[in-house]
Design an enzyme around this catalytic site. Sequence first.
Site, PDB file in Angstrom:
ATOM      1  N   LYS A 100       0.713  -1.419  -0.008  1.00 54.18           N
ATOM      2  CA  LYS A 100      -0.021   0.214   0.250  1.00 54.18           C
ATOM      3  C   LYS A 100       0.443   1.317   0.533  1.00 54.18           C
ATOM      4  O   LYS A 100       1.393   1.575   0.063  1.00 54.18           O
ATOM      5  CB  LYS A 100      -0.602   0.243   1.489  1.00 54.18           C
ATOM      6  CG  LYS A 100      -2.048  -0.886   1.436  1.00 54.18           C
ATOM      7  CD  LYS A 100      -2.176  -1.448   2.257  1.00 54.18           C
ATOM      8  CE  LYS A 100      -3.330  -3.165   2.425  1.00 54.18           C
ATOM      9  NZ  LYS A 100      -4.136  -2.939   4.009  1.00 54.18           N
ATOM     10  N   LYS A 184      -4.739   5.221   4.544  1.00 55.60           N
ATOM     11  CA  LYS A 184      -5.234   4.721   5.775  1.00 55.60           C
ATOM     12  C   LYS A 184      -3.305   4.948   6.487  1.00 55.60           C
ATOM     13  O   LYS A 184      -3.432   5.616   7.553  1.00 55.60           O
ATOM     14  CB  LYS A 184      -5.803   3.270   5.922  1.00 55.60           C
ATOM     15  CG  LYS A 184      -5.334   2.470   5.465  1.00 55.60           C
ATOM     16  CD  LYS A 184      -4.491   1.839   5.883  1.00 55.60           C
ATOM     17  CE  LYS A 184      -3.464   0.435   5.886  1.00 55.60           C
ATOM     18  NZ  LYS A 184      -2.951  -0.401   6.689  1.00 55.60           N
ATOM     19  N   ASP A 237     -10.208  -0.930   7.043  1.00 57.51           N
ATOM     20  CA  ASP A 237      -8.130  -1.194   7.180  1.00 57.51           C
ATOM     21  C   ASP A 237      -8.839   0.182   7.830  1.00 57.51           C
ATOM     22  O   ASP A 237      -7.650   0.636   8.816  1.00 57.51           O
ATOM     23  CB  ASP A 237      -7.989  -0.709   6.577  1.00 57.51           C
ATOM     24  CG  ASP A 237      -6.469  -1.442   5.537  1.00 57.51           C
ATOM     25  OD1 ASP A 237      -6.038  -1.785   7.071  1.00 57.51           O
ATOM     26  OD2 ASP A 237      -6.273  -1.865   4.770  1.00 57.51           O
ATOM     27  N   THR A 241      -5.855  -0.047  11.769  1.00 60.99           N
ATOM     28  CA  THR A 241      -4.510   0.515  11.926  1.00 60.99           C
ATOM     29  C   THR A 241      -3.790   1.656  12.483  1.00 60.99           C
ATOM     30  O   THR A 241      -3.433   1.803  12.972  1.00 60.99           O
ATOM     31  CB  THR A 241      -3.749   0.470  10.510  1.00 60.99           C
ATOM     32  OG1 THR A 241      -4.858   1.148   9.306  1.00 60.99           O
ATOM     33  CG2 THR A 241      -3.877  -0.698   9.726  1.00 60.99           C
ATOM     34  N   ARG A 248       2.536  -0.786  11.903  1.00 58.11           N
ATOM     35  CA  ARG A 248       3.400   0.113  11.794  1.00 58.11           C
ATOM     36  C   ARG A 248       3.668   1.413  12.191  1.00 58.11           C
ATOM     37  O   ARG A 248       4.160   1.977  12.445  1.00 58.11           O
ATOM     38  CB  ARG A 248       4.572  -0.513  11.129  1.00 58.11           C
ATOM     39  CG  ARG A 248       4.607  -1.749  10.661  1.00 58.11           C
ATOM     40  CD  ARG A 248       5.603  -2.123   9.867  1.00 58.11           C
ATOM     41  NE  ARG A 248       5.655  -2.389   8.360  1.00 58.11           N
ATOM     42  CZ  ARG A 248       4.370  -2.732   8.030  1.00 58.11           C
ATOM     43  NH1 ARG A 248       4.765  -4.373   8.431  1.00 58.11           N
ATOM     44  NH2 ARG A 248       4.418  -2.906   6.519  1.00 58.11           N
ATOM     45  N   GLU A 274       5.018   2.415   6.058  1.00 56.16           N
ATOM     46  CA  GLU A 274       4.827   3.227   4.339  1.00 56.16           C
ATOM     47  C   GLU A 274       4.954   4.379   4.005  1.00 56.16           C
ATOM     48  O   GLU A 274       4.485   5.509   3.711  1.00 56.16           O
ATOM     49  CB  GLU A 274       3.855   2.102   3.694  1.00 56.16           C
ATOM     50  CG  GLU A 274       3.889   2.505   2.165  1.00 56.16           C
ATOM     51  CD  GLU A 274       5.061   1.979   1.584  1.00 56.16           C
ATOM     52  OE1 GLU A 274       5.744   3.281   0.175  1.00 56.16           O
ATOM     53  OE2 GLU A 274       6.405   1.516   1.460  1.00 56.16           O
TER      54      GLU A 274
END
Length: 329
Positions: A100, A184, A237, A241, A248, A274
């Site tokens: 992503k 996201k 999602d 997260t 992360r 990311e």
Amino acid sequence: MIGVLGAGAWGTALAQMLASDGREVLLWAREAELVDEINTQHTNSIFLPSAKLATNIRATGELAEMAKLETLLLVTPAQHLSAVLSGMPAIPRDLVLCSKGIEKGTGRLMSDVAADAAPGSDVAVLSGPTFAHEVAEGLPTAVTLACGGGREQWKRLSSAIARASFRPYYSDDVIGAEIGGAVKNVLAIACGVVDGLKLGQNARAALIARGYAEMLRYGEALGGKSETLAGLCGLGDLVLTCSSTSSRNFSLGVALGDGQSADELMADRQTVAEGAHTAPVLVELAERQGVAMPIAAAVNALLDGAPARDVVSKLLSRPLRDEQGNAEQ
């Protein structure tokens, strides 16, 4: 046989899930020592130490081996996807994007990167609320599988990917699925900052809701569908997260909220958050589109070194507006 390109936590978890019905899975890893560990010890102590891997997962470091397969799940970090695909012959196959992000420097979505590097292939996006360790453990998971190749590709991929505890849902909205996954990650950093600053659950819930509004505005501006972004690969999602240090991106935000330096945090990380790569290019692209994304801009400022409390104060001092996003009050 199905192939998984990328032996980080998510790629390894997907390989473990795919191997659960006894089918052979070929897993590509860049590190020679990791290839050897997976093949001899059936573990990935670097990226997914909690899992004992199925013996029908075989690792390789050779892209030429992966290139022989008709279906590949691409789980390399978003910023390396182009280089990895360019290392294989560009023959028609099913490519499933599982990373992503947005490519730095070009602003390309991963589907554009794949289309350029592998012309003739059918590109799909697999995205949704997924923590790698839960997928590896076989816990129930549902995802969006957005197929650029339409229903025919869906038939091929759903039979190859679906498992008893891993349930894909069909979509034809590749752009929407990608936007949800990329945005996201940035918003999860913001929610982590809220946690690190101990601003409370009210603040986190408000940020998720207002962040979702940003995701929706940006996704629709690029041609994504609102119903896609309201589904597993968007809102689903986002909720996952933005609420757990298993993310992360969320844990990076927590550390930023605690006052740690973005540069030091990124340098020390074994795995990729990311959202930190996505934030600057997302903010630039949103400005070009005329899409207001103040939370994404705040994350970008944090990553540039702005103090967390100053960034939050600036967000809270913005003019009051209509909740649907237009008129100032």
